[in-house]
Scaffold this motif. Structure first.
Motif, mmCIF file in Angstrom:
data_model
loop_
_atom_site.group_PDB
_atom_site.id
_atom_site.type_symbol
_atom_site.label_atom_id
_atom_site.label_comp_id
_atom_site.label_asym_id
_atom_site.label_seq_id
_atom_site.Cartn_x
_atom_site.Cartn_y
_atom_site.Cartn_z
ATOM 1 N N ASP A 94 71.970 2.236 36.859
ATOM 2 C CA ASP A 94 71.656 1.736 35.651
ATOM 3 C C ASP A 94 71.677 3.228 34.609
ATOM 4 O O ASP A 94 72.263 2.957 33.763
ATOM 5 N N TRP A 95 70.781 3.989 34.635
ATOM 6 C CA TRP A 95 70.614 5.048 33.917
ATOM 7 C C TRP A 95 71.748 5.962 33.783
ATOM 8 O O TRP A 95 71.812 6.905 32.910
ATOM 9 N N TRP A 96 72.665 5.925 34.908
ATOM 10 C CA TRP A 96 73.687 7.147 35.135
ATOM 11 C C TRP A 96 74.772 6.348 35.061
ATOM 12 O O TRP A 96 75.914 6.783 35.994
ATOM 13 N N SER B 236 62.520 6.187 10.782
ATOM 14 C CA SER B 236 62.475 4.965 11.236
ATOM 15 C C SER B 236 62.921 5.217 12.816
ATOM 16 O O SER B 236 62.321 4.361 13.528
ATOM 17 N N TYR B 237 64.159 5.998 12.660
ATOM 18 C CA TYR B 237 64.557 6.312 14.030
ATOM 19 C C TYR B 237 63.640 6.832 15.251
ATOM 20 O O TYR B 237 63.370 6.356 16.528
ATOM 21 N N ILE B 238 62.757 7.767 14.551
ATOM 22 C CA ILE B 238 61.998 8.454 15.668
ATOM 23 C C ILE B 238 60.695 7.759 15.971
ATOM 24 O O ILE B 238 60.329 7.584 16.892
ATOM 25 N N LEU C 33 72.929 12.313 29.707
ATOM 26 C CA LEU C 33 72.888 10.741 30.055
ATOM 27 C C LEU C 33 73.772 10.124 29.550
ATOM 28 O O LEU C 33 73.815 8.641 29.846
ATOM 29 N N VAL C 34 74.599 10.544 28.571
ATOM 30 C CA VAL C 34 75.459 9.651 27.465
ATOM 31 C C VAL C 34 76.988 9.957 27.822
ATOM 32 O O VAL C 34 77.737 9.061 27.823
ATOM 33 N N GLU C 35 77.247 11.190 28.091
ATOM 34 C CA GLU C 35 78.551 11.626 28.108
ATOM 35 C C GLU C 35 79.214 11.431 29.679
ATOM 36 O O GLU C 35 79.728 12.348 30.309
ATOM 37 N N SER D 231 77.291 15.044 20.903
ATOM 38 C CA SER D 231 76.476 14.975 19.763
ATOM 39 C C SER D 231 74.988 14.647 20.118
ATOM 40 O O SER D 231 74.083 14.827 19.146
ATOM 41 N N TYR D 232 74.477 14.280 21.384
ATOM 42 C CA TYR D 232 73.410 13.924 21.764
ATOM 43 C C TYR D 232 72.642 15.021 21.922
ATOM 44 O O TYR D 232 71.582 14.993 22.371
ATOM 45 N N GLY D 233 73.161 16.359 21.869
ATOM 46 C CA GLY D 233 72.403 17.487 22.610
ATOM 47 C C GLY D 233 72.114 17.494 24.190
ATOM 48 O O GLY D 233 72.888 16.930 24.877
ATOM 49 N N TYR E 73 65.603 16.628 22.546
ATOM 50 C CA TYR E 73 66.808 15.795 23.381
ATOM 51 C C TYR E 73 67.844 15.609 22.368
ATOM 52 O O TYR E 73 68.980 15.436 22.631
ATOM 53 N N ARG E 74 67.526 15.737 21.169
ATOM 54 C CA ARG E 74 68.469 15.547 19.886
ATOM 55 C C ARG E 74 68.774 16.895 19.321
ATOM 56 O O ARG E 74 68.267 17.828 20.002
ATOM 57 N N ASN E 75 69.360 17.116 18.157
ATOM 58 C CA ASN E 75 69.365 18.184 17.568
ATOM 59 C C ASN E 75 69.424 18.200 15.927
ATOM 60 O O ASN E 75 69.727 16.950 15.562
HETATM 61 C C1 LIG Z 1 65.743 -0.835 29.572
HETATM 62 C C2 LIG Z 1 66.059 0.817 29.318
HETATM 63 O O1 LIG Z 1 65.305 1.446 28.667
HETATM 64 S S1 LIG Z 1 67.193 1.572 30.371
HETATM 65 C C3 LIG Z 1 67.190 3.113 29.783
HETATM 66 C C4 LIG Z 1 66.034 3.757 30.854
HETATM 67 N N1 LIG Z 1 66.129 5.214 30.475
HETATM 68 C C5 LIG Z 1 66.274 6.150 31.190
HETATM 69 O O2 LIG Z 1 66.391 5.818 32.489
HETATM 70 C C6 LIG Z 1 66.046 7.493 30.684
HETATM 71 C C7 LIG Z 1 67.049 8.137 30.479
HETATM 72 N N2 LIG Z 1 67.615 7.438 29.074
HETATM 73 C C8 LIG Z 1 67.308 7.691 27.755
HETATM 74 O O3 LIG Z 1 66.646 8.647 27.839
HETATM 75 C C9 LIG Z 1 68.071 7.213 26.741
HETATM 76 O O4 LIG Z 1 68.102 5.703 27.158
HETATM 77 C C10 LIG Z 1 69.385 7.724 26.435
HETATM 78 C C11 LIG Z 1 69.231 9.110 26.084
HETATM 79 C C12 LIG Z 1 70.319 7.481 27.487
HETATM 80 C C13 LIG Z 1 70.019 6.985 25.088
HETATM 81 O O5 LIG Z 1 68.946 6.796 24.269
HETATM 82 P P1 LIG Z 1 69.237 5.672 22.824
HETATM 83 O O6 LIG Z 1 67.785 5.416 22.467
HETATM 84 O O7 LIG Z 1 69.936 4.468 23.724
HETATM 85 O O8 LIG Z 1 70.259 6.194 21.913
HETATM 86 P P2 LIG Z 1 70.081 6.577 20.396
HETATM 87 O O9 LIG Z 1 69.331 7.846 20.331
HETATM 88 O O10 LIG Z 1 71.480 6.739 19.909
HETATM 89 O O11 LIG Z 1 69.252 5.386 19.833
HETATM 90 C C14 LIG Z 1 69.934 4.026 19.692
HETATM 91 C C15 LIG Z 1 68.731 2.995 19.533
HETATM 92 O O12 LIG Z 1 67.835 3.514 18.143
HETATM 93 C C16 LIG Z 1 67.896 2.516 17.337
HETATM 94 N N3 LIG Z 1 68.177 3.041 15.959
HETATM 95 C C17 LIG Z 1 69.258 4.023 15.550
HETATM 96 N N4 LIG Z 1 69.100 4.324 14.375
HETATM 97 C C18 LIG Z 1 67.896 3.855 14.099
HETATM 98 C C19 LIG Z 1 66.732 3.839 12.664
HETATM 99 N N5 LIG Z 1 67.181 4.606 11.724
HETATM 100 N N6 LIG Z 1 65.779 3.108 12.925
HETATM 101 C C20 LIG Z 1 65.381 2.402 13.985
HETATM 102 N N7 LIG Z 1 66.164 2.226 15.093
HETATM 103 C C21 LIG Z 1 67.163 3.152 14.972
HETATM 104 C C22 LIG Z 1 69.217 1.686 17.780
HETATM 105 O O13 LIG Z 1 69.206 0.440 17.115
HETATM 106 C C23 LIG Z 1 69.248 1.755 19.266
HETATM 107 O O14 LIG Z 1 68.312 0.868 19.609
HETATM 108 P P3 LIG Z 1 68.435 0.256 21.063
HETATM 109 O O15 LIG Z 1 68.194 1.433 22.026
HETATM 110 O O16 LIG Z 1 67.310 -1.014 21.183
HETATM 111 O O17 LIG Z 1 69.674 -0.437 21.430
#
Ligand SMILES: CC(=O)SCCNC(=O)CCNC(=O)[C@H](O)C(C)(C)COP(=O)(O)OP(=O)(O)OC[C@H]1O[C@@H](n2cnc3c(N)ncnc32)[C@H](O)[C@@H]1OP(=O)(O)O
Ligand SMILES: N[C@@H](CCO)C(=O)O
Length: 341
Positions: free
Chosen positions: A54-56, A232-234, A322-324, A315-317, A207-209
């Motif tokens: 799932d996560w990898w 909003s993202y954070i 987990l992404v590449e 780009s994910y630092g 985790y990002r940069n």
């Molecule tokens: C069900 C699960 O969670 S499965 C994953 C379980 N996690 C693990 O096993 C740990 C390892 N995984 C992780 O740390 C992460 O999942 C990662 C690193 C692989 C990927 O991180 P993500 O959060 O998916 O990627 P990213 O940083 O691009 O953010 C995308 C999310 O932010 C949201 N987003 C992006 N910009 C914004 C913003 N400005 N404001 C609000 N939300 C935003 C996107 O809509 C997306 O939402 P979603 O996750 O609900 O689809």
């Protein structure tokens, strides 16, 4: 499917504390071959779980480097987590109550010690490849030192042989955020949610940069005074973690990372301990990783006697590991092609 191993005897921790019993949650994929030589053991990082497909995804799974049609793949949840192994939410059999914030210090060595018990339970005597990124790599390095005769090859990405002062400082800031929410000590599921959200927000910065934030989260409305996209993202990322993780586990696991040092009790010289790790190793770095920067993997590769070093970008630092998945899977496949079984 999540499986569990219950070990109903006391488990001594490196700190001198004991857990009266331990449970290990794990997943397996594929079939152990007749010569038991096709085991790949995946170690997960901070908030992941034992379902590596799932996560990898893209690294572990059908048509990926670690394909269950070829390998018997094991991934176990780490002690201290909240995804199936003994952690703060587990019942302490001595008190009949969950540990919550009273959960004892678990070191990376303790996590590996528990996974060695699972390995024995599964009848595994040799691990063809042990792999992990970030905190997963901490376990890989520890295990390679603890059982050099068992582990044949290792894959490490965005990891380190000892937690850096930078990492400890970041984790301390994260724990301060959790502790500032006094509810985190309450003995209930969901305690400390606000603190956890703030801790994850701090973590996300590492985790990002800068480049990722500026390229993906910059506002183009130059008249704005508030409600910025990056904010909003954070916030969103903090809320997202709160829905699936526990403040006490986050607190405990950052402590586990702080104590990571493969030279502890082994002479105190990281380079000398790495020189004793005999396994063939693929060591990968992500150029934009500000948490475990490439210099840490370069140090590992420089001192391991049998290492190949690759640096990629993302780009994910740090979270690029987990992404590449495509780049990682291709590099791993190529490297595994040179590694005899
Ligand atoms: C069900 C699960 O969670 S499965 C994953 C379980 N996690 C693990 O096993 C740990 C390892 N995984 C992780 O740390 C992460 O999942 C990662 C690193 C692989 C990927 O991180 P993500 O959060 O998916 O990627 P990213 O940083 O691009 O953010 C995308 C999310 O932010 C949201 N987003 C992006 N910009 C914004 C913003 N400005 N404001 C609000 N939300 C935003 C996107 O809509 C997306 O939402 P979603 O996750 O609900 O689809
Ligand atoms: N994003 C990772 C942490 C960095 O290793 C996780 O949540 O597990």
């Amino acid at each position: 499917m999540l499986q569990t191993l219950h070990i109903k005897k006391s488990f001594e921790l490196e700190s001198g504390d004991t857990l009266p019993e331990v449970t290990i949650g794990y997943h397996t994929y594929g079939t152990l071959n007749a010569s038991k030589s096709n085991v790949v053991w995946v170690c997960h990082a901070l908030t992941a779980n034992s379902d590596a497909t799932d996560w990898w995804k893209g690294v572990v799974g059908e048509n990926s480097a670690i394909d269950p049609n070829k390998y018997f793949i094991v991934c176990a949840n780490i002690l201290g987590s909240c995804y199936g192994s003994t952690g703060p939410q587990s019942i302490n059999p001595v008190t009949g109550q969950s540990y919550f914030a009273d959960f004892p210090l678990i070191t990376i060595r303790d996590m590996v010690k528990a996974h060695i018990l699972l390995k024995e339970h599964l009848g595994i005597s040799s691990v063809h490849l042990l792999m992990g990124g970030s905190m997963g790599g901490y376990q890989v390095l520890e295990w390679s030192v603890m059982e050099p005769g068992v582990i044949k090859n290792i894959f490490l990405i965005t990891t380190s042989p000892a937690e850096s002062a930078w990492g400890i400082a970041i984790h301390t800031a994260q724990r301060l955020a959790i502790e500032a929410d006094e509810s985190w000590k309450e003995k209930r599921i969901g305690a400390g949610e606000k603190g956890l959200k703030a801790a994850r927000a701090i973590g996300m910065l590492t985790y990002r940069n800068y480049d990722m934030m500026v390229h993906q989260q910059a506002d183009h409305d130059h008249e704005k005074l508030d409600n910025f996209k990056a904010s909003s993202y954070i916030n969103y990322q903090g809320d997202k973690l709160v829905k699936r993780f526990s403040a006490q586990s986050y607190w405990a696991l950052t402590k586990s990372m702080d104590s990571h040092n493969i030279s502890r009790g082994r002479g105190g010289n990281l380079a000398a301990v790495l020189r004793r790790v005999p396994q063939r190793a693929l060591v990968m770095a992500i150029a934009s990783d500000i948490l475990c920067p490439p210099k840490e993997q370069q140090f590992i590769a420089e001192h391991l006697p049998n290492a190949t070093y690759i640096e990629i970008d993302s780009s994910y630092g740090h979270d690029g590991f987990l992404v590449e998945f495509q780049i990682i899977s291709e590099a791993l496949t190529r490297w595994l092609g040179h590694v005899a079984e």
